[in-house]
Scaffold this active site. Structure first.
Site, PDB file in Angstrom:
ATOM      1  N   THR A  52       0.838  -1.204   0.000  1.00  0.00           N
ATOM      2  CA  THR A  52       0.000   0.000   0.000  1.00  0.00           C
ATOM      3  C   THR A  52       0.874   1.256   0.000  1.00  0.00           C
ATOM      4  O   THR A  52       0.680   2.163  -0.808  1.00  0.00           O
ATOM      5  CB  THR A  52      -0.935  -0.018   1.216  1.00  0.00           C
ATOM      6  OG1 THR A  52      -1.577  -1.288   1.265  1.00  0.00           O
ATOM      7  CG2 THR A  52      -1.987   1.069   1.119  1.00  0.00           C
ATOM      8  N   HIS A 129     -10.296  -1.055   4.185  1.00  0.00           N
ATOM      9  CA  HIS A 129      -9.092  -0.830   3.372  1.00  0.00           C
ATOM     10  C   HIS A 129      -9.571  -0.477   1.960  1.00  0.00           C
ATOM     11  O   HIS A 129      -9.470  -1.273   1.023  1.00  0.00           O
ATOM     12  CB  HIS A 129      -8.234  -2.102   3.364  1.00  0.00           C
ATOM     13  CG  HIS A 129      -6.837  -1.924   2.868  1.00  0.00           C
ATOM     14  ND1 HIS A 129      -6.412  -0.816   2.172  1.00  0.00           N
ATOM     15  CD2 HIS A 129      -5.746  -2.744   2.973  1.00  0.00           C
ATOM     16  CE1 HIS A 129      -5.127  -0.957   1.868  1.00  0.00           C
ATOM     17  NE2 HIS A 129      -4.699  -2.117   2.348  1.00  0.00           N
TER      18      HIS A 129
HETATM   19  N1   CP Z   1      -2.546  -5.557   0.789  1.00  0.00           N
HETATM   20  C1   CP Z   1      -1.885  -4.765   1.665  1.00  0.00           C
HETATM   21  O1   CP Z   1      -2.473  -3.903   2.312  1.00  0.00           O
HETATM   22  O2   CP Z   1      -0.549  -5.023   1.765  1.00  0.00           O
HETATM   23  P1   CP Z   1       0.448  -4.217   2.692  1.00  0.00           P
HETATM   24  O3   CP Z   1       0.052  -4.495   4.125  1.00  0.00           O
HETATM   25  O4   CP Z   1       1.813  -4.729   2.360  1.00  0.00           O
HETATM   26  O5   CP Z   1       0.292  -2.748   2.402  1.00  0.00           O
END
Ligand code: CP
Length: 305
Positions: A52, A129
């Site tokens: 992200t 998210h």
């Molecule tokens: N998918 C996702 O949020 O990955 P990260 O935690 O690496 O940002």
């Protein structure tokens, strides 16, 4: 000035427009190379991230803008006791837009009242998210040619998996969606999503513990990691962490055009042997995340495209 804290902060029409812009960026990247010249994105990550944060930063750089921020709250004045609201007020003096991840549910929402610049929720605890959902929707659209008329199997930690909550909220607004919820009882989808989103919208769904039984019916298989960092008790995590491991033999009954997704990071949920299956799309999801974040930055900064 807009914030994106929840995927529902964007209408279906706006999401469809973002999908179109992202596809145009893929086709014509040179058109976008200077769209955010002299603009600054701040990435404030109070919780670890690879995809992200780096995709937000790559997105802003590919738009010609610049990036400031921190990837570890301990390297910021939070470690001296500064509040999140003060941090946000300060960063709003330097940046044009902020992407913020925080372990506390609602922290980006609270932060959004403290600044004059757009805040994007880059993940808040086990809650939401939204930009992962944008990446997921672009992946589904590019792989299936549509984001409606689909049976979506969600497998693993549906309780703490914030990507699942946001994806269900988004997909519930499209026509003829069915959900298959595959989890152990302890990691079942919370009622604030199951009752308040799926049931309220009269969307058909089934709950099962068996991935094998569900496999033949689904168009999209969305695997998730058991979220170790949200557990209060390590023994529970150890007992549940390997509830589902997708291996090539479990795909024998799957549709030929199944789309296998995972927001990543994976720990043990998908055997690496599945990576060679043409239906495995989780690394495409990673790249799609950058394009959708580019589209979102352009939208929130009100840049003409
Ligand atoms: N998918 C996702 O949020 O990955 P990260 O935690 O690496 O940002």
């Amino acid at each position: 000035m807009r914030h994106v804290i929840d995927i529902l902060d964007l209408s279906t029409k706006e999401i469809d427009e973002l999908l179109c812009v992202a596809e145009d960026i893929i086709e014509n990247p040179e058109k976008y190379r200077e769209k955010c010249k002299y603009k600054k994105l701040a990435t404030l990550f109070f919780e670890p991230s690879t995809r992200t944060r780096l995709s937000f930063e790559a997105a802003m750089m590919e738009l010609g803008g610049n990036v400031i921020g921190f990837s570890d709250a301990n390297s910021s004045s939070s470690a001296k006791g500064e509040s999140v609201s003060d941090t946000i007020r300060v960063v709003g003096c330097y940046a044009d837009i902020i992407a913020m991840r925080h372990p506390k549910e609602g922290a980006p929402y609270a932060a959004s009242f403290k600044t004059e610049v757009p805040i994007i929720n880059a993940g808040d605890g086990g809650h939401n998210h939204p930009t992962q959902t944008l990446a997921d929707l672009l992946t589904i659209k590019r792989e299936k040619g549509r984001v409606d008329n689909l049976t979506v199997g969600l497998c693993g930690d549906l309780k703490f998996g914030r990507t699942v909550h946001s994806l269900i909220n988004a997909m519930s607004r499209y026509e003829n969606i069915k959900f298959v919820l595959i989890s152990p009882e302890e990691l079942a989808l919370p009622d604030y999503v199951k009752k308040d989103v799926i049931e309220k919208n009269n969307i058909p769904y089934v709950e099962t513990r068996s991935l094998e039984e569900a496999m033949g019916d689904i168009d999209i298989l969305y695997m998730t990691r058991v979220q170790k960092e949200r557990f209060f008790n390590e023994a529970d995590y150890i007992r549940l962490k390997d509830s589902y491991i997708l291996t090539p033999d479990k795909l024998e009954t799957a549709k030929a055009d199944l789309v296998i997704m995972h927001p990543l990071p994976r720990v043990n949920e998908i055997d690496t042997k599945v990576d060679d299956d043409p239906r495995a799309c989780y690394f495409k999801q990673v790249l799609n995340g950058k394009y959708m974040r580019m589209a979102l930055i352009l939208k929130l900064l009100e840049v003409e495209v």
